[in-house]
Design an enzyme around this catalytic site. Structure first.
Site, PDB file in Angstrom:
ATOM      1  CD  GLU A 169      40.802  31.549  45.045  1.00 15.78           C
ATOM      2  OE1 GLU A 169      41.599  31.340  44.127  1.00 15.78           O
ATOM      3  OE2 GLU A 169      41.113  32.108  46.099  1.00 15.78           O
ATOM      4  CD  GLU A 276      40.876  31.307  52.076  1.00 15.28           C
ATOM      5  OE1 GLU A 276      41.671  32.148  51.622  1.00 15.28           O
ATOM      6  OE2 GLU A 276      40.533  30.293  51.444  1.00 15.28           O
TER       7      GLU A 276
HETATM    8  C1  GLA Z   1      43.324  31.936  48.603  1.00  7.47           C
HETATM    9  C2  GLA Z   1      43.327  30.474  48.915  1.00  7.47           C
HETATM   10  C3  GLA Z   1      44.113  30.206  50.154  1.00  7.47           C
HETATM   11  C4  GLA Z   1      45.390  30.963  50.202  1.00  7.47           C
HETATM   12  C5  GLA Z   1      45.115  32.402  50.057  1.00  7.47           C
HETATM   13  C6  GLA Z   1      46.393  33.140  50.266  1.00  7.47           C
HETATM   14  O1  GLA Z   1      42.421  32.607  49.366  1.00  7.47           O
HETATM   15  O2  GLA Z   1      42.069  29.927  49.070  1.00  7.47           O
HETATM   16  O3  GLA Z   1      44.405  28.862  50.203  1.00  7.47           O
HETATM   17  O4  GLA Z   1      46.270  30.540  49.199  1.00  7.47           O
HETATM   18  O5  GLA Z   1      44.544  32.582  48.793  1.00  7.47           O
HETATM   19  O6  GLA Z   1      47.108  32.642  51.364  1.00  7.47           O
END
Ligand code: GLA
Length: 374
Positions: A169, A276
């Site tokens: 990020e 994710e």
């Molecule tokens: C982001 C992070 C993850 C996690 C999510 C929420 O995507 O990369 O590690 O913290 O937020 O669970």
């Protein structure tokens, strides 16, 4: 004697007839019940495509969910256990317990492991950005700390963790800006990104190294992520792929947005992983807020249908782009409990996964494994 033979023949015939009936019944019944009769899990349907993974906490691998995980998933990502604030709470102190437990479970059961995440602007330990005298740490010292952290963590799981989210990020939420104004950026400028990849590659030359981010399908964010990736690739930084976090919703991304992202990032020679994945039933939001009066949080039939359609569409695209996609990981096991239950609205339930609160496959699951679906 004759009578006995006749009786036993009769019995055998009846037995045969019954079996034939059962067979015919099974053959004619719906796809869903056929599939649910087998021991196949999600990972088996996708074994010729890419490993299907899931983010877990230690409690998930040391209790009642072991067999559920082993049935459906081929890869694990520690949800929190490898984040810097957790695994490296003090400069000279590492907290290996939880990460070790997850990695050991994976190794014992022949599962892959994705490491998450080596460098991020959130969930960092308080010592990281402070100098010995209490001020802000220098760039030189911060990069030294980053290198020590990456060398130590990557080295511990060398040969067990096959891929790392190296930088998470780094792009700003503001579409008019490029890199996020994090402490990493304020202290090191952009260098922290390439350095993190170099350190990770030095520590484990075999590991696949990823840049990971969210909203990568939104055109404005996609362009900025692409700009960063291109810079890294052009500069010869050891990066293998890009993680699309895929914290999606029933409203986005569109099929076109997703395809464009996969194609554009792949054009740089990078692998794509979905890292994710979840499919919120609410529009995407980031800022914390209170639940509104009258805001419903049930999975209505309409919302469920939208979720089924969205899951079905994105998995069809994943299958089409199997040459580019090297992994698909869900963020949490089932709707029983997910990080989205409280984020960003405390107390609001969400239902973003393929398994319901009893760990049973939802309708969306049957769509995702039905490859004939348009
Ligand atoms: C982001 C992070 C993850 C996690 C999510 C929420 O995507 O990369 O590690 O913290 O937020 O669970």
């Amino acid at each position: 004697m004759k009578l006995l033979i006749d009786k036993s023949m009769l019995k055998k015939n009846r037995f045969f007839a019954l079996n034939t009936l059962l067979f015919l019944f099974a053959a004619c019944s719906t796809t869903k019940s056929n599939l649910s009769d087998t021991n196949k899990g999600l990972k088996n349907y996708y074994q010729d495509y890419f490993p299907i993974g899931v983010a877990v906490a230690p409690k998930d691998v040391s209790g009642q969910q072991d067999s559920f995980i082993l049935k459906h998933f081929a890869s694990l990502t520690p949800e929190n256990a490898m984040k810097m604030g957790y695994i490296h709470p003090k400069e000279k102190e590492y907290n290996w317990h939880d990460a070790d437990e997850i990695v050991e479970f994976a190794v014992k059961n022949n599962l892959k492991v994705r490491g998450h995440a080596l460098c991020w602007h959130e969930q960092n330990p308080s010592w990281l950005f402070k100098s010995e005298t209490g001020g802000q740490v220098s760039k030189e010292e911060l990069l030294k700390r980053l290198r020590n952290h990456i060398y130590t963590v990557v080295n511990r799981y060398k040969g067990k963790v096959y891929a790392w989210d190296v930088v998470n990020e780094a792009i700003d939420d503001d579409s008019t800006k490029f890199l996020r104004n994090s402490l990493w950026y304020q202290i090191c400028g952009e260098d922290f990104i390439s350095k993190a990849f170099e350190y990770a590659h030095e520590a484990d030359p075999e590991a696949k190294l990823f840049y990971n981010d969210y909203n990568t399908e939104r055109p404005e964010k996609r362009e900025r992520v692409f700009k960063l990736l291109k810079k890294l690739v052009d500069a010869g930084v050891p990066i293998n792929g890009v993680g699309l976090q895929a914290h999606w919703s029933i409203y986005e991304p569109s099929q076109k947005e997703l395809k464009t992202t996969i194609e554009q990032f792949s054009s740089l020679g990078l692998n794509i992983q979905i890292t994710e994945l979840d499919m919120s039933i609410y529009p995407w939001e980031k800022e914390r807020r209170q639940k509104r009066v009258g805001e419903i949080d049930t999975l209505t039939p309409e919302l469920e249908q939208m979720q089924i359609d969205q899951y079905s569409k994105v998995f069809k695209i994943f299958r089409q782009y199997r040459k580019n996609i090297t992994g698909v990981t869900f963020w949490n096991l089932s709707d029983r409990s997910t990080w989205l239950d409280n984020y960003p609205v405390p107390g609001r339930k969400n239902y973003p996964l393929l398994f319901d609160q009893e760990f049973k496959p939802k309708k969306a699951y049957w769509e995702v494994i039905d490859f004939k679906k348009k």
